[in-house]
Design a protein around this motif. Structure first.
Motif, mmCIF file in Angstrom:
data_model
loop_
_atom_site.group_PDB
_atom_site.id
_atom_site.type_symbol
_atom_site.label_atom_id
_atom_site.label_comp_id
_atom_site.label_asym_id
_atom_site.label_seq_id
_atom_site.Cartn_x
_atom_site.Cartn_y
_atom_site.Cartn_z
ATOM 1 N N LEU A 199 0.830 -1.206 0.000
ATOM 2 C CA LEU A 199 0.000 0.000 0.000
ATOM 3 C C LEU A 199 0.868 1.261 0.000
ATOM 4 C CD1 LEU A 199 -2.926 0.959 -0.034
ATOM 5 C CD2 LEU A 199 -2.910 0.948 2.459
ATOM 6 N N LEU A 200 1.942 1.236 0.780
ATOM 7 C CA LEU A 200 2.840 2.394 0.817
ATOM 8 C C LEU A 200 3.442 2.646 -0.561
ATOM 9 C CD1 LEU A 200 4.470 4.649 2.126
ATOM 10 C CD2 LEU A 200 6.075 2.947 2.992
ATOM 11 N N ASP A 201 3.895 1.588 -1.229
ATOM 12 C CA ASP A 201 4.503 1.758 -2.556
ATOM 13 C C ASP A 201 3.492 2.276 -3.578
ATOM 14 O OD1 ASP A 201 6.892 1.030 -1.503
ATOM 15 O OD2 ASP A 201 6.914 -1.010 -2.306
ATOM 16 N N ARG A 202 2.245 1.857 -3.417
ATOM 17 C CA ARG A 202 1.182 2.366 -4.308
ATOM 18 C C ARG A 202 1.012 3.879 -4.100
ATOM 19 N NH1 ARG A 202 -3.407 0.330 -7.002
ATOM 20 N NH2 ARG A 202 -2.700 -1.788 -6.639
ATOM 21 N N PHE A 203 0.936 4.300 -2.835
ATOM 22 C CA PHE A 203 0.853 5.734 -2.538
ATOM 23 C C PHE A 203 2.067 6.480 -3.102
ATOM 24 C CE2 PHE A 203 -2.310 4.999 0.962
ATOM 25 C CZ PHE A 203 -3.181 6.039 0.666
ATOM 26 N N LEU A 204 3.251 5.910 -2.895
ATOM 27 C CA LEU A 204 4.477 6.575 -3.356
ATOM 28 C C LEU A 204 4.471 6.769 -4.875
ATOM 29 C CD1 LEU A 204 7.104 4.788 -1.076
ATOM 30 C CD2 LEU A 204 6.493 7.218 -0.993
ATOM 31 N N VAL A 205 4.039 5.729 -5.596
ATOM 32 C CA VAL A 205 3.987 5.822 -7.066
ATOM 33 C C VAL A 205 3.011 6.927 -7.492
ATOM 34 C CG1 VAL A 205 3.150 4.606 -9.135
ATOM 35 C CG2 VAL A 205 4.751 3.472 -7.590
ATOM 36 N N LEU A 206 1.829 6.948 -6.876
ATOM 37 C CA LEU A 206 0.821 7.956 -7.232
ATOM 38 C C LEU A 206 1.319 9.372 -6.942
ATOM 39 C CD1 LEU A 206 -2.293 6.046 -5.894
ATOM 40 C CD2 LEU A 206 -1.925 6.694 -8.264
ATOM 41 N N VAL A 207 1.946 9.524 -5.782
ATOM 42 C CA VAL A 207 2.441 10.838 -5.366
ATOM 43 C C VAL A 207 3.583 11.286 -6.284
ATOM 44 C CG1 VAL A 207 3.759 11.917 -3.508
ATOM 45 C CG2 VAL A 207 1.663 10.702 -2.978
ATOM 46 N N GLU A 208 4.518 10.373 -6.572
ATOM 47 C CA GLU A 208 5.649 10.711 -7.454
ATOM 48 C C GLU A 208 5.135 11.089 -8.848
ATOM 49 O OE1 GLU A 208 9.264 10.036 -7.092
ATOM 50 O OE2 GLU A 208 9.314 9.087 -5.119
ATOM 51 N N SER A 209 4.081 10.393 -9.315
ATOM 52 C CA SER A 209 3.568 10.664 -10.661
ATOM 53 C C SER A 209 2.939 12.054 -10.766
ATOM 54 C CB SER A 209 2.554 9.600 -11.087
ATOM 55 O OG SER A 209 1.328 9.772 -10.412
ATOM 56 N N LYS A 210 2.548 12.627 -9.624
ATOM 57 C CA LYS A 210 1.962 13.983 -9.610
ATOM 58 C C LYS A 210 3.019 15.037 -9.253
ATOM 59 C CE LYS A 210 -2.483 12.842 -10.091
ATOM 60 N NZ LYS A 210 -3.262 13.233 -11.281
ATOM 61 N N HIS A 211 4.272 14.621 -9.168
ATOM 62 C CA HIS A 211 5.369 15.533 -8.792
ATOM 63 C C HIS A 211 5.128 16.177 -7.430
ATOM 64 C CE1 HIS A 211 6.699 14.824 -12.833
ATOM 65 N NE2 HIS A 211 5.546 15.260 -13.291
ATOM 66 N N ILE A 212 4.665 15.333 -6.504
ATOM 67 C CA ILE A 212 4.441 15.771 -5.119
ATOM 68 C C ILE A 212 5.492 15.066 -4.264
ATOM 69 C CG2 ILE A 212 2.822 15.667 -3.167
ATOM 70 C CD1 ILE A 212 0.531 15.600 -5.253
ATOM 71 N N ARG A 213 6.084 15.806 -3.339
ATOM 72 C CA ARG A 213 7.132 15.212 -2.498
ATOM 73 C C ARG A 213 6.497 14.356 -1.401
ATOM 74 N NH1 ARG A 213 10.393 18.629 2.044
ATOM 75 N NH2 ARG A 213 11.864 17.018 2.680
ATOM 76 N N PRO A 214 6.842 13.058 -1.345
ATOM 77 C CA PRO A 214 6.265 12.231 -0.289
ATOM 78 C C PRO A 214 7.084 12.291 0.998
ATOM 79 C CG PRO A 214 7.397 10.858 -1.908
ATOM 80 C CD PRO A 214 7.678 12.272 -2.273
ATOM 81 N N ILE A 215 6.397 12.330 2.128
ATOM 82 C CA ILE A 215 7.047 12.204 3.430
ATOM 83 C C ILE A 215 6.351 11.044 4.137
ATOM 84 C CG2 ILE A 215 7.406 13.309 5.682
ATOM 85 C CD1 ILE A 215 7.364 15.976 3.811
ATOM 86 N N ILE A 216 7.111 10.022 4.486
ATOM 87 C CA ILE A 216 6.532 8.830 5.103
ATOM 88 C C ILE A 216 6.515 9.000 6.616
ATOM 89 C CG2 ILE A 216 6.773 6.326 5.410
ATOM 90 C CD1 ILE A 216 8.411 6.358 2.721
ATOM 91 N N VAL A 217 5.327 8.821 7.199
ATOM 92 C CA VAL A 217 5.201 8.888 8.656
ATOM 93 C C VAL A 217 4.800 7.493 9.154
ATOM 94 C CG1 VAL A 217 3.847 9.832 10.572
ATOM 95 C CG2 VAL A 217 4.623 11.338 8.735
#
Length: 293
Positions: free
Chosen positions: A92-110
């Motif tokens: 699930l985390l990797d799915r979120f990361l892919v979606l966020v990266e594809s929108k050029h949004i910086r991910p911060i994992i908590v």
């Protein structure tokens, strides 16, 4: 003409923050004709008609926008995952990361609920945290009970538009309450602090927290990889992207191609095998997607 940022949209009104004041604005009729909907997060030019009201005249170009929640110019996504209850899920985390990266949004994992990690789970959790940091992601360990990581997370919010995302039950509301206690959000429902009943429309609002603006929304409700093309996918895994130049074939998808630097890195343990397995499962998902015409 003044400039500002839309921080709330409700019933055809747009609330524009400009130099510390909020103006209730209507959009120009021309937006409707051009089928343009102003979004929360938009940078706008507006004409004030009084001390508190005005008209939006122009919308600046957007850096990005999300459909669910409807919000523009998001700079970072705070991806909240719990270490336990519910269990930490790399898929699930990797799915979120892919979606966020594809929108050029910086991910911060908590990684939240660190106070609940027992001796049995601890080594695995610590390994995951090391892995994601090694890839280059910012990872913050938090606990709303012990206040672990709360100050650190606050410092990330300053000067940015952020959206909190994650599955239900991971403690997003508790975390937002810890960051800004006067919000008094009910847990399990981020959007109740405005006194909205069950039948009122959910809307997105930007709240001032830690010197930045945070979207008051449970975050991405659409988690399908619908907009991502197969050849783009490796770009959204930083450790695959870095090694793809060493692959024998340009446009290598790292599945069965010979002399693939990525697969070699997986075999030698330089890329965590679960990351590669998650990548392969996303490849399959995209391949099985029905073509759009």
């Amino acid at each position: 003409m003044a400039e500002g940022k839309i921080i709330k949209a409700l019933s055809g009104f747009y609330y524009v923050l400009s130099e510390g004041k909020v103006f209730q604005c209507r959009g120009r009729g021309v937006f409707r004709k051009q089928k343009i909907t102003p979004l929360v997060g938009d940078h706008v030019e507006f004409q004030a008609t009084s001390e508190t009201e005005g008209y939006i005249m122009d919308i600046r170009e957007r850096k990005n926008w999300l459909v669910r929640p409807p919000i523009a110019n998001v700079e970072q996504a705070i991806l909240v995952f719990s270490a336990v209850e519910p269990d930490f899920s790399t898929r699930l985390l990797d799915r979120f990361l892919v979606l966020v990266e594809s929108k050029h949004i910086r991910p911060i994992i908590v990684v939240n609920k660190m106070d609940l990690v027992d001796d049995q789970t601890k080594p695995t959790m610590e390994q995951y945290i090391r892995d994601y940091r090694q890839i280059g992601y910012d990872v913050i360990e938090t606990s709303t009970i012990t206040k672990l990581g709360v100050e650190q997370l606050l410092s990330y919010l300053e000067g940015h538009i952020s959206v909190f995302a994650g599955q239900s039950g991971v403690g997003k509301s508790s975390l937002l309450n810890a960051l800004r206690p006067d919000l008094q959000l009910k847990t399990n429902d981020i959007s109740t602090h405005l006194g909205r009943g069950k039948h009122t429309t959910r809307h997105v609002e930007l709240l001032e927290i830690g010197g930045g603006l945070v979207a008051d929304t449970p975050g991405f409700s659409a988690l399908e990889l619908d907009d991502i093309e197969l050849e783009e996918l490796p770009l959204y895994f930083p450790e695959l992207r870095e090694r793809s130049e060493e692959c024998k074939f340009r446009g290598c998808l790292h599945i069965a191609e010979p002399k693939c630097a990525v697969r070699e890195a997986v075999e030698s343990g330089k890329i965590p095998s679960y990351r590669y397995e998650n990548y392969i499962s996303f490849v399959e998902e995209i391949k099985e997607r029905k073509p759009r015409y």
